[in-house]
Every structure is written in structure tokens, then in C-alpha cells.
Design an enzyme around this catalytic site. Sequence first.
Site, PDB file in Angstrom:
ATOM      1  N   ASN A 220     -33.056 -24.035   1.852  1.00 62.23           N
ATOM      2  CA  ASN A 220     -31.816 -23.295   2.052  1.00 62.23           C
ATOM      3  C   ASN A 220     -31.048 -24.036   3.140  1.00 62.23           C
ATOM      4  OD1 ASN A 220     -29.868 -21.561   3.300  1.00 62.23           O
ATOM      5  ND2 ASN A 220     -30.799 -19.808   2.282  1.00 62.23           N
TER       6      ASN A 220
ATOM      7  N   GLU B 127     -27.971 -21.639  -0.976  1.00 61.80           N
ATOM      8  CA  GLU B 127     -26.867 -21.295  -0.076  1.00 61.80           C
ATOM      9  C   GLU B 127     -26.002 -22.528   0.201  1.00 61.80           C
ATOM     10  OE1 GLU B 127     -26.065 -18.207   3.629  1.00 61.80           O
ATOM     11  OE2 GLU B 127     -28.100 -18.976   3.325  1.00 61.80           O
TER      12      GLU B 127
ATOM     13  N   TYR C  90     -32.137 -18.237  -5.261  1.00 61.04           N
ATOM     14  CA  TYR C  90     -31.686 -17.718  -3.973  1.00 61.04           C
ATOM     15  C   TYR C  90     -31.566 -16.195  -4.107  1.00 61.04           C
ATOM     16  CZ  TYR C  90     -28.705 -16.777   0.090  1.00 61.04           C
ATOM     17  OH  TYR C  90     -28.184 -16.272   1.256  1.00 61.04           O
TER      18      TYR C  90
ATOM     19  N   ASP D 216     -35.412 -19.883  -1.831  1.00 60.49           N
ATOM     20  CA  ASP D 216     -35.355 -18.888  -0.767  1.00 60.49           C
ATOM     21  C   ASP D 216     -35.424 -17.522  -1.434  1.00 60.49           C
ATOM     22  OD1 ASP D 216     -34.837 -17.208   1.319  1.00 60.49           O
ATOM     23  OD2 ASP D 216     -32.791 -17.913   1.680  1.00 60.49           O
TER      24      ASP D 216
ATOM     25  N   ASN E 295     -36.327 -14.821   0.123  1.00 54.49           N
ATOM     26  CA  ASN E 295     -35.903 -13.847   1.135  1.00 54.49           C
ATOM     27  C   ASN E 295     -36.875 -12.693   1.334  1.00 54.49           C
ATOM     28  OD1 ASN E 295     -33.643 -14.204   2.870  1.00 54.49           O
ATOM     29  ND2 ASN E 295     -32.350 -14.422   1.067  1.00 54.49           N
TER      30      ASN E 295
ATOM     31  N   ASP F 130     -31.168 -22.453   9.400  1.00 55.36           N
ATOM     32  CA  ASP F 130     -32.246 -21.628   9.940  1.00 55.36           C
ATOM     33  C   ASP F 130     -33.514 -21.732   9.082  1.00 55.36           C
ATOM     34  OD1 ASP F 130     -30.801 -20.332   7.980  1.00 55.36           O
ATOM     35  OD2 ASP F 130     -30.607 -18.442   9.054  1.00 55.36           O
ATOM     36  N   HIS F 131     -33.412 -22.378   7.926  1.00 49.68           N
ATOM     37  CA  HIS F 131     -34.562 -22.692   7.073  1.00 49.68           C
ATOM     38  C   HIS F 131     -34.898 -24.176   7.203  1.00 49.68           C
ATOM     39  CE1 HIS F 131     -34.310 -18.984   4.420  1.00 49.68           C
ATOM     40  NE2 HIS F 131     -33.115 -18.986   4.977  1.00 49.68           N
TER      41      HIS F 131
END
Length: 272
Positions: free
Chosen positions: A9, A36, A113, A158, A160, A262-263
Amino acid sequence: MPLKVTTWNINSVRLRIDLVAKFLKSARPDVLCLQETKCPDDAFPLKRFQKLGYEYTALSGQKGYHGVAIVSRVPFESYSIENFCGKTDCRHISVVLGERAGLKDPLTLHNFYVPAGGDEPDPEINVKFRHKLDFLDEMTVLPSLRPAKGQRAILVGDLNVAPLEHDVWSHKQMLKVVSHTPIECEKLTAARQAGGWIDTMRVLTPEPEKLFTWWSYRAMENWLSSNRGRRLDHVWTSDALAGQVSKIKIAKDYRGYEKPSDHVPVTATVEI
């Protein structure tokens, strides 16, 4: 032959293209699955990827939000896109690798995603959380996510959700936090089991060892020392590939570079 597949991501492919290039020059995966991307297809940095040796692309993007892409050094036979929850919000793309990629038997690669779900884990008051739960339910029943016996398939992305106790820094403190609530964990596990998918990361690194792929921007200065991470990025394989993933590398150092996502990249080496 080994096939290296990376999921990442990137949180805006255009903003972080230099970081992506740094990774590709170093790790040299055969296929890179991005989530993303936040980029419409006609603005995707194709020429930069081509210069890096990634000539083949499958895109599903939109301006400013979501978006998935697969870039590859080997050609695809075909690609397809699934939409969920009556939306066309660019959260899935898949490709088939076959003879043109040097494979005797075809391999399907899904890139996902899953919606993040917002902050409040109550579907009655949070439409984003309801969307996430509905999305996971649709993943559970989607025919294309149920590989037939003997079919070689990989699902990455991702997702999540950090489904296991040691996929988060503190199971007890995270039980009411979106991404680790019991209902999300149950629904993601149901989706995986319905398709007969194998959680390959946890085959190679069993619990109770911690596994993280994401660290919040809210801890920019001390993310490494506090290590309050979550395993939100996943690699699943069909039963036909059981035992054929020889290595998975989580490139944690990419969280520490300037202007990071952040990933971090997660790379699976598949002996095919």
C-alpha cells in the site's frame, strides 16, 4: 523457477514514486501489486516503471482515492476487475500469468484493497464500517475467489484487518479498535476459509511471533521504538501452492525513509 511477488500500500504512487523506484532497484520483484495508488489510469507513471524494467501494467485507479495496480517484468495473459457493494471504487484487480511469463500452468494473482472502515466499530452509526463488513461478506461468496482443486492462485493486498492475536502490538488493547475487532477478524477468516486460502505469512512465521506491516503516522518520531504495528497486508495462496512459498520478507526499513507510506513492502518468493 522462483516468482517474486510484492504487495505494498503505497498511499499515492505519484507522491512516492522515488521510494518505489528505490525498492524495485534493490529487491527486483517480478510483480509488484500496489494499493491506494490515488491516481487515475491516464496519470499513472507508466514511463517511470518502464524505465525500471516493469513494462506490463494492469490498472484500476481513480483521482485522489483508493486505486490498485499491478506492474510486472513478465507479461500477463489477461486481467480482470471485480466490483463490490455496488461501487466502482477501484479496490480489486487480478491478472493471469501463463505461457508468456514462462509458466507451464497458469497462475491467477489477485490484488485487493479492502476498505479501512473509519474509526468507530459500529455499523449502525458508521457507514464506512458497514461498507467494510459488507465488502468482506462479498469476498466470502465471490466465485472467482474460490480456486478450483489444483488451480494455482495467490491473493495479496492491504486487507485492512489484523486477524490474529499476535498480528497487533496489544491484542487486549486493540479489541475495540477498527482492524482488530472480533467481527472483522471473523469475517476475514471466513473469506479466507471459504476459498480454501492458506495464510502463507503465518505458515512461515507461526504465532506467537509478532508480525507487522503497518505503523501509524501518528507515531512518526517513535514508530520504531514503540513498535505499535499491525499486520494489515497479507499473502494468501491456494492449496495447489501449499509449501511452494519459500520466503516472505517484510521490508520494515521502508517505513523509516523520508515521506514513507505507513505500510511497507511484503515480498513472497514462490517456487513455481
